[in-house]
Design an enzyme around this catalytic site. Sequence first.
Site, PDB file in Angstrom:
ATOM      1  N   ASP A   1      22.209 -17.125 -15.555  1.00 46.03           N
ATOM      2  CA  ASP A   1      22.540 -16.537 -16.853  1.00 46.03           C
ATOM      3  C   ASP A   1      21.617 -16.938 -18.007  1.00 46.03           C
ATOM      4  O   ASP A   1      22.090 -17.174 -19.112  1.00 46.03           O
ATOM      5  CB  ASP A   1      23.988 -16.892 -17.215  1.00 46.03           C
TER       6      ASP A   1
ATOM      7  N   ASP B   1      24.796 -10.167 -19.779  1.00 49.24           N
ATOM      8  CA  ASP B   1      25.527 -11.327 -19.285  1.00 49.24           C
ATOM      9  C   ASP B   1      24.615 -12.541 -19.251  1.00 49.24           C
ATOM     10  O   ASP B   1      23.901 -12.774 -18.287  1.00 49.24           O
ATOM     11  CB  ASP B   1      26.110 -11.042 -17.888  1.00 49.24           C
TER      12      ASP B   1
HETATM   13  C1  RNT Z   1      29.436 -15.196 -13.327  1.00 50.53           C
HETATM   14  C2  RNT Z   1      29.405 -13.735 -13.563  1.00 50.53           C
HETATM   15  C3  RNT Z   1      30.290 -13.248 -14.671  1.00 50.53           C
HETATM   16  C4  RNT Z   1      30.274 -14.122 -15.900  1.00 50.53           C
HETATM   17  C5  RNT Z   1      30.918 -13.526 -17.111  1.00 50.53           C
HETATM   18  C6  RNT Z   1      31.244 -14.527 -18.149  1.00 50.53           C
HETATM   19  O1  RNT Z   1      28.501 -15.613 -12.435  1.00 50.53           O
HETATM   20  O2  RNT Z   1      28.092 -13.316 -13.780  1.00 50.53           O
HETATM   21  O3  RNT Z   1      29.967 -11.938 -14.963  1.00 50.53           O
HETATM   22  O4  RNT Z   1      28.976 -14.496 -16.252  1.00 50.53           O
HETATM   23  O5  RNT Z   1      32.004 -12.764 -16.755  1.00 50.53           O
HETATM   24 ZN    ZN Z   2      27.805 -11.291 -14.396  1.00 46.62          ZN
END
Ligand code: RNT
Ligand code: ZN
Length: 423
Positions: free
Chosen positions: A300, A330
């Site tokens: 992320d 995301d």
């Molecule tokens: C986690 C997923 C999910 C989250 C969010 C906060 O690995 O990517 O989408 O990052 O829902």
């Molecule tokens: Zn995600």
Amino acid sequence: MTHTPAADSQSYSIARERYAALGVDTESALTALSSIALSVNCWQGDDVTGFEQFDSTGGGGIQATGNFPGKARTPDELRADITKALSLIPGTHRVNLHAMYGEFGGARVDRDEIAPAHFTGWIDWAKDKKLALDFNATCFAHPKADAGFTLSSKDEAVRKFWIRHVQQAREISAAMGRALGSPCVHNLWIPDGTKDACVDKLGYRALLKRSLDEIYAAKIDPALMKDAVESKLFGIGSESFVVGSYDFYMPYAVTNGLMPCLDMGHYHPTESIGDKVSALLQYAPELLFHVSRGVRWDSDHVVILNDDLAALTDEIVRSQALARVHFALDFFDASINRIGAWVIGTRATQKSLLRSLLEPRTTLLGYEESENNFARLALLEEMKLMPVGAVWDEFCTRMNVPPGASWIADVMSYQETVTGKRS
Ligand code: RNT
Ligand code: ZN
């Protein structure tokens, strides 16, 4: 867009001519770009903390790192910060919420009790700002996720608790869609998995399937909300086994009329999701993308215009599938200015889309179909140094947001006057 050609900057005029010489109409690209709404992730604003009135630091595979000062502490602060970020992002977008961002008025409302009433603050704000909302069940950061299993838990009480939570989250999504007149995309991601070798993968996957069947048995009008399910390769604490893998969710989504959600950070490091677009479009009417950036074991990082993103938007545009896809950002970086992170990631996604929209499709297709693969590769290569920046700046100017790098100072002054004053 209310634009008069007389307002063209010199560099845009030159760029327009250069693209026109290749058969590309920059004006159509700008019109197309202006109609693409990205779903901006609220969770970048507070490091995925939320507003629940109980200790929700429990388990679940999500970890924001960094302690840059000034994160939003209240719904009002978070909304103000998102508003600031949106003022620096061209176009009209959506805001993506998680169940943990409800407003509970100081009460301890557990996840299986959340209801549309806890989101009226967000709905009213969205109405006022003319924004649509998307939504996510929050199946992590909770004591009942500590053991590493939610919808696939072998503890029946725990599994039922999470089923109720997701059912409520779908109802909330429908309420948002109804109130705002735009279908709310509800995405489901669960952290379930094991750190080390698991001997009953089949059992956990059967349980997840059973939970999903129960959840999605309730049909909701797609004019109000649309369902997506998000797969993952591995997570923090689920390095060896993830129940909701790509192979698990893809057939499930396709056979049950749900959208597959592909997160750019959830695949093998050398696996780009761009190539999956044209395959999935054969089977799934609509797709959801989590626009993200994986760096080693983190999935992320703040989105930037890199090859993976370019491949994704290229494939969507080449497949003429913009109307069939949803983009949700995301990422969460707690180590840099959070408003800046939103703006970098969202603008990067738009830049990538613009790049793709400016591709000389007809010429490239002509080369390909006449087996002139040298010319196809040569033109693709030449496109990389075309003046896309001038077209981007023109887009920002027409949309009344700062072009080029001029927004950076704006973020720094917001830090000085607003976020930097938060203790
Ligand atoms: C986690 C997923 C999910 C989250 C969010 C906060 O690995 O990517 O989408 O990052 O829902
Ligand atoms: Zn995600």
